[in-house]
Write an enzyme that holds these catalytic residues in place. Structure first.
Site, short mmCIF file in Angstrom:
data_model
loop_
_atom_site.label_atom_id
_atom_site.label_comp_id
_atom_site.label_asym_id
_atom_site.label_seq_id
_atom_site.Cartn_x
_atom_site.Cartn_y
_atom_site.Cartn_z
CE1 TYR A 65 -3.37 -2.63 -0.01
CE2 TYR A 65 -3.63 -2.42 2.35
CZ TYR A 65 -3.98 -3.01 1.16
OH TYR A 65 -4.95 -3.99 1.13
CE LYS A 113 0.62 -16.86 -2.34
NZ LYS A 113 -0.02 -18.15 -2.68
CG ASP A 150 -2.21 -19.68 -0.68
OD1 ASP A 150 -1.33 -19.71 0.19
OD2 ASP A 150 -2.11 -20.31 -1.75
CG ASP A 182 -6.96 -4.60 4.14
OD1 ASP A 182 -7.92 -4.57 4.92
OD2 ASP A 182 -6.86 -3.84 3.15
CG ASP A 238 -11.95 -6.85 6.70
OD1 ASP A 238 -11.66 -6.37 7.81
OD2 ASP A 238 -12.33 -6.17 5.74
#
Ligand code: NAD
Length: 367
Positions: free
Chosen positions: A142, A192, A224, A248, A252
């Site tokens: 980001y 990852k 993942d 992020d 959630d």
């Protein structure tokens, strides 16, 4: 010794309504537990824009840097949707996070037994769930450069860059290990590393920091797979640490295991200040909920639980935080429900202030 200081920034919409109940809880701890805070209050978001033409006045920013902890409600609302990007309410929040350098975002996912039916997962998978996700908040994709939309040949290309320095990874990892030490001493790091160099570095640095915390059982997981495991068997985790982007999404995902947005607190922590306390801001995960603002329908529990996190992580009052959490657990078990917590069985919802009333009564009963 001076009382610890708190800056309250209610913000917009239901932020103001839920913060009213938090103020009552703060007063209760002052009156009944001898835990007095020097509380000041100021504007942020749309409220600050209305008063000052900016979503965060410089004086408010300066105060936030001085106090022991900031407690924020929520910002935003349709009235401000068409403002220039630079003065949108959310910019106030982002400026606080950036200038306080809050690099470690703590998002608990805790399932109160009385609300286990609310989860989209089966009750036995989530009942008793209590995990914490630590998300690196100030770096990664980001923020990395280069970024932008560029012309390349006869088409456009969108670019964002995942970038982490060793020290950025190390400080996020350290804060997660510290947290694991206060909990069940189990930490799972997610990245990852199979396809991203930044993931390989992340794993290396987390392993290096692990040497400082021999008591913590560390594991690694590809992010993942982490997402799958979170919905398959979330109780296998205690603390999870991950980067900004994966954090992020995973936080959630974990949050929704527990049902309503009105129940979710968060903390954002930075480096220790001169008094040893971390720079800190506590806020509910939810926004300003314009659809219910001003109607007394908002659930104040997320914001009250954010104050419980402040008691635990800024003021070292884990026992008082537990008292507050137990009071909330009790009122839920007794059937107190704001509208967002009404299940299919129906019933009459209570208002924001009535939820405050029953929580204060449960706190009184805890004495
Ligand atoms: P939201 O979180 O405000 O609301 C989403 C839904 O959840 C709404 O139906 C709302 O009524 C409900 N809800 C949220 N909190 C609740 C509570 N405590 N009790 C009962 N119901 C609750 O998200 P949104 O609608 O996408 O955004 C509304 C505004 O809030 C926008 O301006 C957005 O930019 C802003 N926002 C701010 C923050 C923040 O301040 N940290 C976070 C998210 C969104």
């Amino acid at each position: 010794m001076a009382n610890p200081s708190l800056l309250i920034l209610p913000g917009d919409g239901i932020g103001q309504e839920v913060m009213e109940q938090v103020k009552r809880v703060i007063s209760w701890f002052g009156d009944k537990r001898g835990l007095a805070f020097d509380v000041s209050e100021d504007l942020v978001g749309g409220a600050a824009y209305d008063a000052h033409g900016t979503p965060l006045h410089d004086d408010t920013m300066a105060k936030a840097l001085e106090v022991d902890a900031v407690l924020l409600g929520a910002v935003g609302g349709p009235k401000y949707d068409d403002l220039d990007f630079s003065v949108k309410p959310e910019r106030g929040l982002l400026r606080l996070r950036k200038e306080m350098d809050l690099f470690s975002n703590l998002r608990p996912a805790q399932c109160f037994d009385a609300l286990a039916d609310f989860s989209s997962l089966k009750k036995d998978i989530v009942a008793g769930l209590d995990i914490m996700i630590v998300r690196e908040l100030t770096s990664g994709v980001y923020f990395g450069e280069p970024r932008g939309i560029f012309e390349e040949g006869n088409e456009r290309v969108g670019i964002n860059t995942q970038r982490y320095t060793e020290s950025e990874i190390a400080r996020a990892a350290r804060s997660a290990f510290e947290l694991a030490m206060r909990r069940n001493k189990k930490l799972c790091s997610m990245e990852k590393a199979n396809v991203m160099e930044s993931g390989i570095l992340w794993r290396d640095v987390v392993n290096e920091i692990a040497a400082e915390y021999p008591e913590v059982e560390l594991s690694h997981m590809y992010a993942d797979n982490g997402a799958m495991q979170l919905v398959r068997a979330p109780k296998q985790f205690d603390v999870i640490v991950t980067d900004n982007l994966f954090g992020d999404i995973l936080s959630d995902c974990a949050a929704m295991l527990t049902g309503s947005l009105g129940m979710l607190p968060s903390a954002s922590l930075g480096a220790p200040m001169a008094n040893g306390r971390p720079k800190a801001m506590y806020e509910p995960v939810h926004g300003s909920a314009p659809d219910i603002a001003g109607q007394g329908k908002a659930n104040p529990i997320a914001c009250i639980l954010s104050f419980a996190m402040a008691l635990r992580y800024s003021f070292d009052k884990g026992d008082e935080a537990a008292r507050l959490e137990a009071a909330i657990e009790k009122v839920l078990a007794d059937g107190a429900r704001t509208a967002d917590l009404m299940g299919e069985e129906g019933g009459t919802p209570i208002s924001t202030s009535e939820m405050g009333d029953v929580i204060l009564a449960a706190l009184d009963a805890s004495l």
